[in-house]
Design a protein around this motif. Structure first.
Motif, mmCIF file in Angstrom:
data_model
loop_
_atom_site.group_PDB
_atom_site.id
_atom_site.type_symbol
_atom_site.label_atom_id
_atom_site.label_comp_id
_atom_site.label_asym_id
_atom_site.label_seq_id
_atom_site.Cartn_x
_atom_site.Cartn_y
_atom_site.Cartn_z
ATOM 1 N N GLN A 1 -26.256 -10.929 58.362
ATOM 2 C CA GLN A 1 -25.477 -12.001 57.772
ATOM 3 C C GLN A 1 -26.144 -13.340 58.077
ATOM 4 O OE1 GLN A 1 -21.568 -12.132 57.236
ATOM 5 N NE2 GLN A 1 -21.510 -10.019 56.609
ATOM 6 N N THR B 1 -31.003 -6.789 49.367
ATOM 7 C CA THR B 1 -29.979 -7.482 50.140
ATOM 8 C C THR B 1 -30.333 -7.352 51.609
ATOM 9 O OG1 THR B 1 -28.311 -6.946 48.482
ATOM 10 C CG2 THR B 1 -27.516 -7.605 50.654
ATOM 11 N N SER C 1 -29.768 -7.114 55.485
ATOM 12 C CA SER C 1 -28.685 -6.512 56.242
ATOM 13 C C SER C 1 -28.034 -7.483 57.216
ATOM 14 C CB SER C 1 -29.185 -5.281 56.997
ATOM 15 O OG SER C 1 -30.224 -5.637 57.879
ATOM 16 N N LEU D 1 -27.101 -15.788 47.789
ATOM 17 C CA LEU D 1 -26.287 -15.007 48.694
ATOM 18 C C LEU D 1 -25.200 -14.292 47.914
ATOM 19 C CD1 LEU D 1 -23.231 -16.333 49.569
ATOM 20 C CD2 LEU D 1 -24.767 -18.135 50.293
ATOM 21 N N SER E 1 -28.558 -14.858 56.694
ATOM 22 C CA SER E 1 -29.999 -14.950 56.492
ATOM 23 C C SER E 1 -30.264 -15.939 55.374
ATOM 24 C CB SER E 1 -30.569 -13.583 56.098
ATOM 25 O OG SER E 1 -30.406 -12.653 57.144
ATOM 26 N N GLN F 1 -24.448 -12.467 52.625
ATOM 27 C CA GLN F 1 -25.763 -11.889 52.868
ATOM 28 C C GLN F 1 -26.781 -12.473 51.902
ATOM 29 O OE1 GLN F 1 -24.162 -7.807 52.439
ATOM 30 N NE2 GLN F 1 -25.300 -7.429 54.319
#
Length: 122
Positions: free
Chosen positions: A115, A111, A113, A63, A117, A84
């Motif tokens: 949050q 990355t 999109s 992240l 994840s 993210q």
């Protein structure tokens, strides 16, 4: 063969995505890589590493963009509450080198999109 370890370490109050290369025969640290763009107010960590079926590339997941250093839980603890999910594809030749890789060593970085994840092996 050597071992690549994923995680994070704290430098000047910033949690930085970090890779460590360790000599399997001696346990000696060969290099530490933590130049992946983390900064104050945008903390990060690596969680997993896996290899493509051909073995030429590593997929390094974790992240980034976490606004604070709290709640850095992984694996059986669940996912970090902020930041993210990110996946980086890096040639194994970069990890096999005697010098530490940087963000520019990656073939690509994705990355997510959303949050909170999570990037896990499929």
């Amino acid at each position: 063969g050597d071992i690549i370890v994923t995680g994070f370490h704290t430098a000047s109050g910033v949690l930085k995505r970090t890779l460590w290369k360790i000599a399997i025969g001696t346990g000696a640290l060969i290099w530490t890589a933590s130049d992946f763009g983390d900064s104050a107010g945008s903390h990060g960590a690596f969680e997993t590493i896996d290899f493509t079926s051909g073995g030429d590339f590593a997929l390094i997941c974790g992240l980034k963009g976490k606004p604070n250093a709290g709640e850095m839980y992984f694996r059986s603890y669940g996912n970090a509450g902020e930041g993210q999910a990110v996946v980086m594809k890096m040639p194994v030749s970069e990890l096999s080198s005697s010098t530490a890789p940087t963000s520019s060593s990656a073939t690509w970085v994705y990355t997510f999109s959303l949050q909170s994840s999570s990037a896990k092996a499929a």
